[in-house]
Structures are given as structure tokens and as C-alpha cells.
Design a protein around this motif. Structure first.
Motif, short mmCIF file in Angstrom:
data_model
loop_
_atom_site.label_atom_id
_atom_site.label_comp_id
_atom_site.label_asym_id
_atom_site.label_seq_id
_atom_site.Cartn_x
_atom_site.Cartn_y
_atom_site.Cartn_z
N ASP A 18 0.82 -1.22 0.00
CA ASP A 18 0.00 0.00 0.00
C ASP A 18 0.86 1.27 0.00
OD1 ASP A 18 -2.37 -1.43 -0.08
OD2 ASP A 18 -2.64 -1.39 2.10
N HIS A 71 2.67 1.54 -3.35
CA HIS A 71 1.74 1.92 -4.40
C HIS A 71 1.40 3.41 -4.35
CE1 HIS A 71 -1.22 1.54 -7.52
NE2 HIS A 71 -2.10 2.14 -6.74
N ALA A 93 2.03 5.41 -7.67
CA ALA A 93 0.83 5.89 -8.36
C ALA A 93 0.77 7.42 -8.43
CB ALA A 93 -0.42 5.36 -7.64
N HIS A 129 2.15 3.62 -11.79
CA HIS A 129 1.28 2.48 -11.50
C HIS A 129 -0.15 2.99 -11.39
CE1 HIS A 129 4.58 -0.31 -9.66
NE2 HIS A 129 4.96 0.26 -10.80
N THR A 130 -1.02 2.44 -12.21
CA THR A 130 -2.43 2.84 -12.20
C THR A 130 -3.29 1.83 -11.46
OG1 THR A 130 -2.73 1.79 -14.36
CG2 THR A 130 -2.20 4.15 -14.35
N ASP A 131 -2.70 0.71 -11.07
CA ASP A 131 -3.43 -0.34 -10.37
C ASP A 131 -2.50 -0.96 -9.35
OD1 ASP A 131 -4.21 -3.32 -10.07
OD2 ASP A 131 -5.97 -2.42 -10.99
N VAL A 132 -3.02 -1.31 -8.19
CA VAL A 132 -2.18 -1.88 -7.13
C VAL A 132 -1.55 -3.20 -7.58
CG1 VAL A 132 -3.98 -3.16 -5.90
CG2 VAL A 132 -2.02 -2.22 -4.64
N GLU A 133 -2.17 -3.90 -8.53
CA GLU A 133 -1.59 -5.15 -9.03
C GLU A 133 -0.24 -4.92 -9.70
OE1 GLU A 133 -2.36 -8.34 -8.43
OE2 GLU A 133 -3.80 -7.43 -7.05
N GLN A 134 -0.03 -3.76 -10.31
CA GLN A 134 1.28 -3.44 -10.89
C GLN A 134 2.33 -3.39 -9.78
OE1 GLN A 134 -0.53 0.06 -12.98
NE2 GLN A 134 1.09 -0.42 -14.45
N THR A 135 1.97 -2.82 -8.66
CA THR A 135 2.88 -2.73 -7.52
C THR A 135 3.16 -4.11 -6.95
OG1 THR A 135 1.99 -0.53 -7.04
CG2 THR A 135 3.27 -1.60 -5.29
#
Length: 101
Positions: free
Chosen positions: A27, A30, A34, A47-53
Motif C-alpha cells: 500500500d 503503491h 501511483a 502504476h495505475t493499479d495496485v496489481e502493478q505494484t
């Protein structure tokens, strides 16, 4: 999912704590990755989505386990062991066989 392998212990100075990147950091990392201001120089890296992180963390953990290098978090040392996250740094071994920061 890979858990933190951390072959090296965290490093601590009087003011800073450096720890291998882990899923527990997702978190906070991200939030930095982001932020548009972080990527002003390279907007496509944001990063536009936490999954990228989470994917980035997975790559770092794999690199750490297999090659002994990965990304680390940098935090201020305050009253407790975890102060505010200042950033992430380090290198990982890429799938094509070269270092990637």
C-alpha cells in the motif's frame, strides 16, 4: 505468491531503516508509484493499479531469492521500527538476463 525471503537482515542507522521490499509494503509503495509527481519524468512508469505494484514486489522477491539482489524500502526511524516510507531503491534481475532498477 512468494513470501519475503530476505537473505540479508534490515540495515539500520541512527536515522534510517533499509529493509527488503515485502508484500507488507504494497500500500505504501503503491501510493508513491501511483503519484503523478513521482513519474513526471516518465509518465508511462506510473502504476495505475495496485496489481502493478504487487507484480513489482513479486519480481523483487524472486530476484532476491534467486540472485541475491532486489529492491529495498527506505524509512525514517522514529519511535517505532517503521517510520514513514521515503522510497524504494535497488536492482532486480530481469527475465532477459540483465539488471533492472
Amino acid at each position: 505468491m512468494i513470501d519475503t525471503f530476505a537473505p540479508a537482515p534490515p540495515l539500520r542507522s541512527a536515522r534510517l531503516l533499509l529493509s527488503p521490499l515485502s508484500h507488507a509494503d504494497a500500500d505504501a509503495v503503491h501510493a508513491i508509484f501511483a503519484d503523478e509527481r513521482t513519474w513526471r519524468h516518465l509518465p508511462s512508469g506510473r502504476h495505475t493499479d495496485v496489481e502493478q505494484t504487487v507484480t513489482m514486489i513479486e519480481r523483487s522477491l524472486t530476484s532476491l531469492a534467486e540472485h541475491g539482489c532486489g529492491s529495498w524500502t527506505l524509512r525514517l526511524v522514529e519511535d517505532g521500527p517503521l517510520g514513514p516510507l521515503l522510497g524504494v531503491g535497488g536492482v532486480t534481475w530481469s527475465a532477459v538476463g540483465c539488471w533492472k532498477d
